[in-house]
Design a protein around this motif. Structure first.
Motif, short mmCIF file in Angstrom:
data_model
loop_
_atom_site.label_atom_id
_atom_site.label_comp_id
_atom_site.label_asym_id
_atom_site.label_seq_id
_atom_site.Cartn_x
_atom_site.Cartn_y
_atom_site.Cartn_z
N CYS A 14 0.83 -1.21 0.00
CA CYS A 14 0.00 0.00 0.00
C CYS A 14 0.86 1.26 0.00
N LYS A 18 0.66 4.24 -2.86
CA LYS A 18 0.48 5.67 -2.59
C LYS A 18 1.32 6.54 -3.52
N TYR A 69 -6.96 0.64 4.39
CA TYR A 69 -7.84 1.76 4.70
C TYR A 69 -7.07 3.09 4.68
N PHE A 72 -6.96 4.09 1.22
CA PHE A 72 -8.26 4.63 0.84
C PHE A 72 -8.38 6.11 1.21
N ARG A 73 -7.73 6.50 2.30
CA ARG A 73 -7.80 7.90 2.74
C ARG A 73 -6.77 8.79 2.05
N GLU A 75 -5.64 10.78 -0.75
CA GLU A 75 -6.39 11.37 -1.86
C GLU A 75 -5.55 11.65 -3.09
N LYS A 79 -8.74 5.43 -6.53
CA LYS A 79 -9.08 4.02 -6.33
C LYS A 79 -10.14 3.63 -7.35
N LEU A 88 -17.87 -1.36 -1.78
CA LEU A 88 -17.82 -0.24 -0.85
C LEU A 88 -18.60 -0.54 0.43
N PRO A 99 -13.13 4.55 -0.06
CA PRO A 99 -11.96 4.93 -0.85
C PRO A 99 -12.21 6.27 -1.55
N LYS A 100 -11.31 7.22 -1.34
CA LYS A 100 -11.42 8.54 -1.98
C LYS A 100 -10.04 8.97 -2.47
N LEU A 102 -12.67 8.14 -5.70
CA LEU A 102 -13.19 6.89 -6.24
C LEU A 102 -13.50 7.05 -7.72
N THR A 189 -20.46 7.01 -1.95
CA THR A 189 -19.62 7.27 -0.78
C THR A 189 -20.39 8.01 0.31
#
Length: 384
Positions: A14, A18, A69, A72-73, A75, A79, A88, A99-100, A102, A189
């Protein structure tokens, strides 16, 4: 292909994700025997020829999904999912996170002229120019070990998605409809999309009976069923099906003996803890004060659909969707067209991007400010 089963390996992958502009994701899950979906597998792929992995929460039962997670945060990385709603819901229920930003390729494809609720396999053929082996689609994803065929099937759901995403993102940039997709995805979302309140469960049950007392018992039974199913993590139908619920709302049993005469209640619903809950719910519904009884929206019930206008709205929708290259169902449903033809203006088709695409002309048609003409296979809007 690599399967991740530890928190450390997941965190490392992950962290790499990023640094990328986007990642593609999918899940495999089971829901036939539970209320909440059971997460069985997560697939992820990095852009281009970047590594694609399987993340196995069953084999890695001690693995924390917090690194995912955290991604997912993040930005700065988009995703990407296809038909993301159920995926979701799993992440929202299990991790309380969405996930943002999205991107949903099914929604984007509908905006870009690929038809209604276009499937992943279709997009793979038309955009990625590849074929999918779907033989593992309906296998039991909770069983271990996974077969090589299952792994190949699962990983294909994210590797081809990279090409599809890049193609659709370019199309949206070209046609200027990225905001349309963003508006649709805002619903996906929104926690309210996945939050089911037992008090409101009765509204999903279809009945033509408008008796306040009948609806009071329906509401109490539906509330008990929803609360029990959520607490025990079993499907609603295991507690009682809709037809059994409506039968009980009509017969209103007050004892175990009377409940035993139900024709439609399954054996599971006759267990003491469920039977007692049913009898308590019937009693609650029978004792509900008139002012607390649920009511059908009388104004909506009394609305009269103008069938000729509804037909004209359908023609207008077809013409608009064809000229825009957008799936008609994404713009407006048949029920919404009937609502508009009956004078209702509080419908999704008359707000947001849909108003620009269809709603404004729909209102002009209702007011007699425009007409429709046909020339060959083409339908045109004529201003009066």
């Amino acid at each position: 292909m690599r399967t991740i089963t530890t928190t450390e390996d997941l965190a490392a992958y992950c962290a790499l994700a990023k640094s990328q502009p986007f990642v593609t994701l999918d899940t495999e899950f089971l829901r036939e025997r539970t209320y909440w979906s059971k997460l069985c597998l997560i697939q992820m792929a990095l852009p281009g020829a970047g590594e694609a992995v399987l993340i196995d929460p069953i084999e890695g039962s001690e693995m924390s999904l917090e690194p995912l997670y955290d991604l997912f945060r993040h930005e700065a990385t988009v995703k990407v999912f296809h038909a993301a709603r159920q995926d979701l819901e799993i992440f929202f229920v299990e991790g309380g996170v969405f996930p943002k930003p999205l991107f949903d390729t099914q929604v984007a494809a509908m905006v870009c002229g690929f038809g209604e609720q276009v499937g992943y396999e279709t997009l793979v053929k038309r955009i990625a120019k590849a074929n999918l082996d779907k033989t593992s689609r309906f296998t039991d994803w909770s069983r271990r070990p996974l077969s090589e065929a299952q792994k190949d099937y699962a990983i294909a759901d994210v590797t081809h998605l990279r090409v599809i995403y890049e193609f659709l993102a370019a199309q949206l940039k070209k046609n200027g409809r990225a905001d349309w997709v963003a508006e649709e995805l805002s619903l996906l979302t929104d926690p309210a999309t996945y939050t089911i309140h037992p008090d409101e469960a009765w509204q999903r049950i279809k009945t033509r009976t408008t008796s306040g007392r009948f609806l009071a018992v329906v509401k109490a039974l539906a509330r008990f069923r929803e609360s029990y199913a959520q607490a025990q993590n079993v499907p609603r139908s295991r507690v009682m099906k809709d037809d059994a619920l409506l039968e009980l709302a009509s017969t209103r049993p007050t004892s175990a003996e009377e409940l035993g005469r139900s024709r439609l209640l399954l054996r599971e619903g006759r267990k003491p803890e469920i039977a007692d809950g049913i009898l308590a719910a019937v009693k609650e519904g029978l004792e509900m004060r008139p002012e607390d009884m649920p009511k059908i929206d009388a104004s909506r019930e009394q609305m009269q659909v103008n069938p000729a206008l509804a037909d004209l709205l359908r023609v207008l929708l077809k013409a608009k969707s064809e000229s825009l290259g957008v799936a008609p169902r994404l713009i407006a449903s048949s029920a919404e067209l009937d609502q508009i033809a009956a004078g209702d203006r509080d419908v999704p088709a008359l707000s947001g991007w849909r108003r620009e695409a269809f709603g404004d002309d729909a209102m002009r048609l209702c007011k007699g400010e425009i007409a429709l003409s046909a020339k060959g296979n083409e339908v045109r809007v004529v201003h009066l």
